[in-house]
Every structure is written in C-alpha cells, then in structure tokens.
Design an enzyme around this catalytic site. Structure first.
Site, PDB file in Angstrom:
ATOM      1  CE  LYS A 139      -3.879   4.977  -1.148  1.00  0.00           C
ATOM      2  NZ  LYS A 139      -4.888   5.433  -2.138  1.00  0.00           N
ATOM      3  CE1 TYR A 175      -4.043   1.987   0.804  1.00  0.00           C
ATOM      4  CE2 TYR A 175      -2.790   2.877   2.662  1.00  0.00           C
ATOM      5  CZ  TYR A 175      -3.898   2.908   1.832  1.00  0.00           C
ATOM      6  OH  TYR A 175      -4.877   3.858   2.037  1.00  0.00           O
TER       7      TYR A 175
HETATM    8  N1  LIG Z   1     -10.171   6.119   5.257  1.00  0.00           N
HETATM    9  C1  LIG Z   1      -8.946   6.514   5.543  1.00  0.00           C
HETATM   10  O1  LIG Z   1      -8.623   6.890   6.671  1.00  0.00           O
HETATM   11  C2  LIG Z   1      -7.929   6.564   4.462  1.00  0.00           C
HETATM   12  C3  LIG Z   1      -6.598   6.841   4.820  1.00  0.00           C
HETATM   13  C4  LIG Z   1      -5.648   6.959   3.816  1.00  0.00           C
HETATM   14  C5  LIG Z   1      -6.026   6.788   2.515  1.00  0.00           C
HETATM   15  N2  LIG Z   1      -7.307   6.481   2.191  1.00  0.00           N
HETATM   16  C6  LIG Z   1      -7.637   6.268   0.789  1.00  0.00           C
HETATM   17  O2  LIG Z   1      -8.843   6.935   0.481  1.00  0.00           O
HETATM   18  C7  LIG Z   1      -9.506   6.233  -0.575  1.00  0.00           C
HETATM   19  C8  LIG Z   1     -10.941   5.971  -0.193  1.00  0.00           C
HETATM   20  O3  LIG Z   1     -10.966   5.055   0.878  1.00  0.00           O
HETATM   21  P1  LIG Z   1     -12.187   4.875   1.890  1.00  0.00           P
HETATM   22  O4  LIG Z   1     -11.595   4.974   3.226  1.00  0.00           O
HETATM   23  O5  LIG Z   1     -13.322   5.752   1.524  1.00  0.00           O
HETATM   24  O6  LIG Z   1     -12.524   3.331   1.638  1.00  0.00           O
HETATM   25  P2  LIG Z   1     -13.844   2.557   1.155  1.00  0.00           P
HETATM   26  O7  LIG Z   1     -13.507   1.119   1.174  1.00  0.00           O
HETATM   27  O8  LIG Z   1     -15.026   3.026   1.919  1.00  0.00           O
HETATM   28  O9  LIG Z   1     -14.011   3.062  -0.351  1.00  0.00           O
HETATM   29  C9  LIG Z   1     -13.225   2.590  -1.413  1.00  0.00           C
HETATM   30  C10 LIG Z   1     -14.145   2.255  -2.553  1.00  0.00           C
HETATM   31  O10 LIG Z   1     -13.359   1.844  -3.676  1.00  0.00           O
HETATM   32  C11 LIG Z   1     -14.041   0.807  -4.355  1.00  0.00           C
HETATM   33  N3  LIG Z   1     -13.117   0.029  -5.143  1.00  0.00           N
HETATM   34  C12 LIG Z   1     -12.206  -0.876  -4.728  1.00  0.00           C
HETATM   35  N4  LIG Z   1     -11.541  -1.410  -5.754  1.00  0.00           N
HETATM   36  C13 LIG Z   1     -12.045  -0.821  -6.875  1.00  0.00           C
HETATM   37  C14 LIG Z   1     -11.733  -0.932  -8.256  1.00  0.00           C
HETATM   38  N5  LIG Z   1     -10.798  -1.786  -8.695  1.00  0.00           N
HETATM   39  N6  LIG Z   1     -12.414  -0.168  -9.140  1.00  0.00           N
HETATM   40  C15 LIG Z   1     -13.388   0.681  -8.713  1.00  0.00           C
HETATM   41  N7  LIG Z   1     -13.726   0.822  -7.402  1.00  0.00           N
HETATM   42  C16 LIG Z   1     -13.050   0.090  -6.495  1.00  0.00           C
HETATM   43  C17 LIG Z   1     -14.682  -0.004  -3.230  1.00  0.00           C
HETATM   44  O11 LIG Z   1     -15.766  -0.779  -3.693  1.00  0.00           O
HETATM   45  C18 LIG Z   1     -15.097   1.096  -2.244  1.00  0.00           C
HETATM   46  O12 LIG Z   1     -16.442   1.495  -2.432  1.00  0.00           O
HETATM   47  C19 LIG Z   1      -8.668   4.984  -0.837  1.00  0.00           C
HETATM   48  O13 LIG Z   1      -7.792   5.223  -1.927  1.00  0.00           O
HETATM   49  C20 LIG Z   1      -7.873   4.821   0.429  1.00  0.00           C
HETATM   50  O14 LIG Z   1      -6.678   4.106   0.244  1.00  0.00           O
HETATM   51  C21 LIG Z   1      -8.269   6.358   3.142  1.00  0.00           C
END
Ligand SMILES: NC(=O)c1ccc[n+]([C@@H]2O[C@H](COP(=O)([O-])OP(=O)(O)OC[C@H]3O[C@@H](n4cnc5c(N)ncnc54)[C@H](O)[C@@H]3O)[C@@H](O)[C@H]2O)c1
Length: 304
Positions: free
Chosen positions: A168, A164
């Site tokens: 990232k 990851y």
């Molecule tokens: N939540 C956090 O604290 C956090 C921290 C750092 C980074 N992020 C990043 O933020 C972004 C959103 O994460 P989130 O926390 O809302 O997670 P989440 O799991 O709620 O949302 C991610 C969405 O991406 C979709 N997805 C996964 N693989 C896919 C693909 N191949 N094609 C299309 N859609 C796909 C999933 O179905 C899901 O709905 C991600 O990139 C995550 O790595 C989140």
C-alpha cells in the site's frame, strides 16, 4: 455550490468494482455520464477462486439505471486485458481507479511467502500492470486521471499487515513518480487511503460499525480527483465517514555537521534530540528538497 462534475465522453476503468468501494465508484461514474469498465475477478477476500457474478450484477445495475458499462473478469495482474476491454468497447481510456484488493493478515513471524506474494500481486503488481497499459493512451491524448488506493495501514503500519502495508505504501510511491512523469501531459495521479464498510472490514469490525461506514462517503472524493478540473497531482488523501484530509511530509530542520571532518556515531548520539526536533520543521515536496540540504551542506551548487 460549484459546477456539476460530469464524465460525459470519458471512459473509466474501476478495478475490483464488483463490491464495496469499487461498486460505489462504478455506479457514480456511470450516473455522471461515464462509460465504465467494471472489472472484478470475483475471488474471496483472501484472493482465492474467481467468479463472474459480482461484476455482472454491477453492470446490470448500471444498465437498469440507464448507464453504459461492460464487464471484465480478469485479474489486475493482467492489466493489459482490462485496458483492452476499454479500448475495444469504447475506443479510449481516460480514468483508471486502481481499487482491487485482498487481505492475507498474519504477524510477520507467521506470514507465508504465499501471503506476501498474493497481496503484492493484487495491490502493487496489479496497480502497476493496469496503469502501465493505460499510460501510453493517456500520454498520447494528453489527458488522464489515475486514483491509486493505499491504506492507513500502509501510511502508518499496522500490526499483522506487513505484506499489505508494504504494497500500500509502495502504491503511493508509484503515484508520486507518475505525477511527475505525467505533469506536462495533462495526467493527474492521486492516492486515497479510505475507510469504508466492506467485506474487507467485516473480519475486523462489528457489523453495525461496518454498516455505518458507507462507501458512498468515499466516492465523491474519487469523483473530484478524477474530474477534468482536478488541479493538483501527486496528493495523498485520507477519507472515511464524511471526514477527509490531505497528508504531506514533515521534516525536522536537522543538524548540519561539517562534512569535511570526521562524523562519529557519538556525535549523532549527542545531537539526537536536535535531529528529531520538529520546531521550525519544513514540508519537503520533492527530491530537490533533499538535494538542496545535502549539496547546501557541501557548499556547492545543486546539479541541474
Ligand atoms: N474498506 C476499507 O476500510 C479499506 C481501508 C483501506 C484500504 N482499502 C482498500 O480499498 C480497496 C477496496 O476495498 P473494499 O474495502 O471495497 O473491499 P472489497 O473486498 O469489498 O472489494 C475489493 C474487490 O476487489 C476484487 N478483487 C480482488 N482481487 C482481484 C484481482 N486480482 N483482480 C480484480 N479484482 C480483484 C474483489 O473481488 C472485490 O470485489 C482495496 O484496495 C482495499 O485494500 C479499503
């Protein structure tokens, strides 16, 4: 209070918009007048399976609030199909938010090739494919806004997240280079590293903490970065729970050895404290800052 930020006439793609952060972005873009492509593959947190329900629900919600949106169920690995959905339905693409994500955490010793590959494919390859498909449209219309999603795990490293973190931080490399290539064409590219309560955090944090970390606290920054009046490009911003900040590089003044004479490992060892001393550090902003130091030490003009 500054003038309202609107997205009337703008077409926006949000990947992974079926839940968490992406859902919040899609709803807010639509509320602010954008026509939105709600992309979501609808798989598990670990990248297995697919379903249409998540994207459908968000589009239904947008329609019920009077907004305009269509679904797309492709994986971000098929970015051209996602952008084609925007072009076929709305005739253009102005904003891309690369947000889709999965997790497959394991210590490096236990990490499998599948863990490595799936995380790479969704985060890094996916961001590349979606952006690559949107890029010619943005160049042609001399306008575009792209937000890529990194993570504190990528910026700083995090135990058990080698796959990851690799993807990232790579995403921010994409941002920095596209910000240069898009600079004269009205394209602004930014990276965010969010913290928000979503299913990705549910496996790590207690429920009350997850509930307190509202995705809606991240969404306003994404609106700003994607707005017409966004001044900067290439930036990296950390955000969560109402806190936000910009990151930049810091470089020690360093040590300038005579490049003509032999430089030994022992000389570097002796000078180590000075190499790592951040008194009088600077904040390099481009590759020219590296070349300036290197060619300056040779005493020759920097090649243009
Ligand atoms: N939540 C956090 O604290 C956090 C921290 C750092 C980074 N992020 C990043 O933020 C972004 C959103 O994460 P989130 O926390 O809302 O997670 P989440 O799991 O709620 O949302 C991610 C969405 O991406 C979709 N997805 C996964 N693989 C896919 C693909 N191949 N094609 C299309 N859609 C796909 C999933 O179905 C899901 O709905 C991600 O990139 C995550 O790595 C989140």
């Amino acid at each position: 209070m500054s003038k309202a930020i609107g997205f009337e006439e703008r077409v926006v793609v949000v990947t992974g918009a079926g839940g968490g952060l992406g859902r919040s972005y899609a709803l807010e873009f639509a509320r602010r007048g954008a026509r939105v492509v709600v992309n979501d593959l609808g798989g598990s947190i670990h990248g297995e399976g697919k379903s249409r329900g998540a994207a459908d629900d968000v589009v239904t919600e947008i329609h019920s609030l009077g907004g305009e949106a269509v679904t797309n169920y492709d994986s971000v690995e098929d970015g051209d199909r996602i952008i084609r959905t925007a072009i076929d339905n709305f005739g253009r693409i102005d904003v891309v938010v690369n947000n889709a994500g999965i997790l497959r955490d394991a210590t490096f010793l236990k990490m499998t090739d599948v863990d490595w590959d799936l995380v790479y494919r969704v985060h890094a390859l996916g961001a590349y494919k979606v952006t690559k498909a949107a890029w010619p449209h943005m160049l042609k219309q001399e306008y575009g806004r792209i937000v890529n999603t990194a993570s504190a795990a990528g910026i700083y490293g995090n135990f058990g997240q080698a796959n990851y973190a690799f993807a990232k931080l790579g995403i921010h490399g994409l941002t920095q280079t596209l910000s240069l290539e898009g600079a004269r064409k009205g394209i602004k590219v930014s990276t965010i590293a969010p913290v928000a309560g979503s299913r990705l955090l549910e496996s790590i944090l207690a429920k009350d903490v997850v509930d307190a970390l509202k995705p809606e606290c991240v969404t306003p920054l994404v609106m700003k970065l994607c707005s017409e009046r966004m001044e900067e490009t290439g930036g990296l911003y950390e955000i969560g729970a109402g806190w936000m900040a910009k990151l930049r590089w810091e470089r020690s003044k360093g040590v300038f050895f005579d490049p003509i004479s032999e430089i030994s490992a022992e000389m570097i060892d002796d000078a180590w404290a000075e190499v790592c001393d951040f008194t009088d550090a600077d904040n390099p902003t481009g590759i020219q800052d590296t070349f300036e130091a290197v060619f300056g030490n040779l005493g020759i003009e920097m090649p243009q």
